[in-house]
Write an enzyme that holds these catalytic residues in place. Sequence first.
Site, PDB file in Angstrom:
ATOM      1  N   ASP A  31      26.770  39.557  24.457  1.00 38.78           N
ATOM      2  CA  ASP A  31      28.317  39.897  23.924  1.00 38.78           C
ATOM      3  C   ASP A  31      29.014  38.375  24.234  1.00 38.78           C
ATOM      4  O   ASP A  31      29.305  38.018  25.528  1.00 38.78           O
ATOM      5  CB  ASP A  31      28.650  40.752  24.657  1.00 38.78           C
TER       6      ASP A  31
ATOM      7  N   GLU B 195      38.621  36.247  23.719  1.00 37.72           N
ATOM      8  CA  GLU B 195      38.145  37.710  23.382  1.00 37.72           C
ATOM      9  C   GLU B 195      38.180  38.154  24.604  1.00 37.72           C
ATOM     10  O   GLU B 195      38.769  39.415  24.910  1.00 37.72           O
ATOM     11  CB  GLU B 195      37.204  37.737  22.365  1.00 37.72           C
ATOM     12  N   GLU B 196      37.378  37.847  25.551  1.00 35.05           N
ATOM     13  CA  GLU B 196      36.992  38.580  26.817  1.00 35.05           C
ATOM     14  C   GLU B 196      38.226  39.193  27.554  1.00 35.05           C
ATOM     15  O   GLU B 196      38.351  39.733  28.549  1.00 35.05           O
ATOM     16  CB  GLU B 196      35.978  37.835  27.503  1.00 35.05           C
TER      17      GLU B 196
ATOM     18  N   HIS C  91      28.134  44.203  29.260  1.00 33.65           N
ATOM     19  CA  HIS C  91      28.748  43.432  30.379  1.00 33.65           C
ATOM     20  C   HIS C  91      27.903  43.521  31.498  1.00 33.65           C
ATOM     21  O   HIS C  91      28.484  43.423  32.824  1.00 33.65           O
ATOM     22  CB  HIS C  91      29.991  44.099  30.656  1.00 33.65           C
TER      23      HIS C  91
ATOM     24  N   ASP D 272      30.601  42.190  16.539  1.00 34.22           N
ATOM     25  CA  ASP D 272      30.668  42.045  18.197  1.00 34.22           C
ATOM     26  C   ASP D 272      29.547  43.206  18.676  1.00 34.22           C
ATOM     27  O   ASP D 272      28.738  43.388  17.607  1.00 34.22           O
ATOM     28  CB  ASP D 272      31.971  42.449  18.648  1.00 34.22           C
TER      29      ASP D 272
ATOM     30  N   HIS E  81      33.497  35.795  18.789  1.00 33.08           N
ATOM     31  CA  HIS E  81      33.953  35.009  19.877  1.00 33.08           C
ATOM     32  C   HIS E  81      32.943  34.352  20.472  1.00 33.08           C
ATOM     33  O   HIS E  81      31.737  34.758  20.653  1.00 33.08           O
ATOM     34  CB  HIS E  81      34.684  36.063  20.607  1.00 33.08           C
TER      35      HIS E  81
END
Length: 387
Positions: free
Chosen positions: A189, A223-224, A324, A244, A72
Site C-alpha cells: 500500500d 494520502e496516508e 498496514h 489502492d 499514491h
Amino acid sequence: MSRLAIDHEYMLSVLEKLLQIPSPTGYTDPVVRFVSRELERQGLSVELTRRGAIRAIRPGKRESGARAIVSHLDTLGAQVKMLKDNGRLEIVPIGHWSARFAEGARATVFADGGGYRGTILPLKASGHTFNTEIDTLPIGWDHVEFRIDAIARNKEDIERLGIEVGDIIAIDPQPEFLDNGFIVSRHLDNKAGVAVALAALKALQDEQAETPVDIHFLFTIAEEVGVGASSVLTHNVASMITVDNGTTAPGQNSDEFGVTIGMADQTGPFDYHLAKKLATLCQENEIRYQKDIFRYYRSDSASAVEAGADVRTALITFGVDASHGYERIHTHALRSLAELITAYVVSPVMITRDFKETSGVKGFTRQPTGEARQELSPEVEDEELGE
C-alpha cells in the site's frame, strides 16, 4: 474485449524498484523523481505540483471530460519525537498503523547529514534482563523506541550525530516475491498500485491505443495522512479511478485474486454510474471481480471530493492481507487491475453531459427507482398465473 495485454515482468520489476525507495509521507522526493523518469521514459510529459504530486497527461481525442487514474507514492513511517537520555529515540507514527507491527522493524532515520540505520524495539526488549515482563509490556507507540546503530549512549551523542526532533524514519519493506505469485512486503500500500498504473500505461503505449478523452495519470504524495488528491486535479477531469489496496480480513468481501471494486468507504458511497461501469467492464472482459465496502478506510477519492472537486470517483483495489502491517498480495490481482484500467480508458464515454462542468437536466443520468420484477422460470411463472 477491450482489455490490453499487460507486461507482467515489467510490472513486477517496477514494483520491486519502488519498494526499495524510502517514501514515508513527508519524504517523497526520491520516489517522485523515479516515477517521473519512468513516465518520461514511456513518452509522457510530467508536471509536478509545488510539493511534488505528479500529473502526466496521455492525450485522447478531446481534453474535456478527461479521465484520471490516481495512486499514491507515500507510505507509512515514523518521526523522531524526542532525543532520549538513554541514547535512543522516542518516535511517533506517520499515518495510522499499530506499534504492534513496528516492534522489531529495521529502519533508517534521515538526518541532514545522511541516514542512520536502526531498529524499533520495545522499551523492555531483553528477555535475559526483564524475563516475563517483556510479555506484559503494553502495545503502543509510548512503549517503543528507536535504537540507533551508531555510538549513541546519551542525548549528547545523538546530537553529535546530527539527529533532530522531526527527522523522518523509513521502515524497511522486507519484500519477498514468491514463485507461486504471492508477494509479501511492507508498503505494498500503495507501491503495488503505482506499479499497476505504470503497467497499464505501458500497455496503452505499446499498443498505441486511442482513448476518447485525455487520460491523467496522477501520483499523490500525502494520502496516508489524508491529503491525497486534494490539489492535483484540473477542471478538465470528469471522473477519477483510485487504485489502492482492499482488505482481505474477516467481515470483508475483498480477495487477493481479481479486482475488488470499492462501493463505499468511511466517507460514503462512490459514484453509482462509474462503479457500475467498472463492474460491467469486468464482466465483458472476463476479469474476475468482487465488490466490498470499507468502513475504516479512505483514499485519494475522498480527499479529492472533500477538497471540492466535482468529479465522479471510484475505487479499484488489490486485496491485501494484514493491511498496514506485513502485507501480502497476489500478482493475479495486480494484472487484473491493470487490465481493467486499459479497458476503462479506451471505452466510450457514455455520460457525454460530463464534458461540461455544469449544464441543464437534459442528458442527466438515471438510476432505477421502480420495483424490480423477479425473473421466474416458465414452470413457476405458469403457477403464478394460475395456469
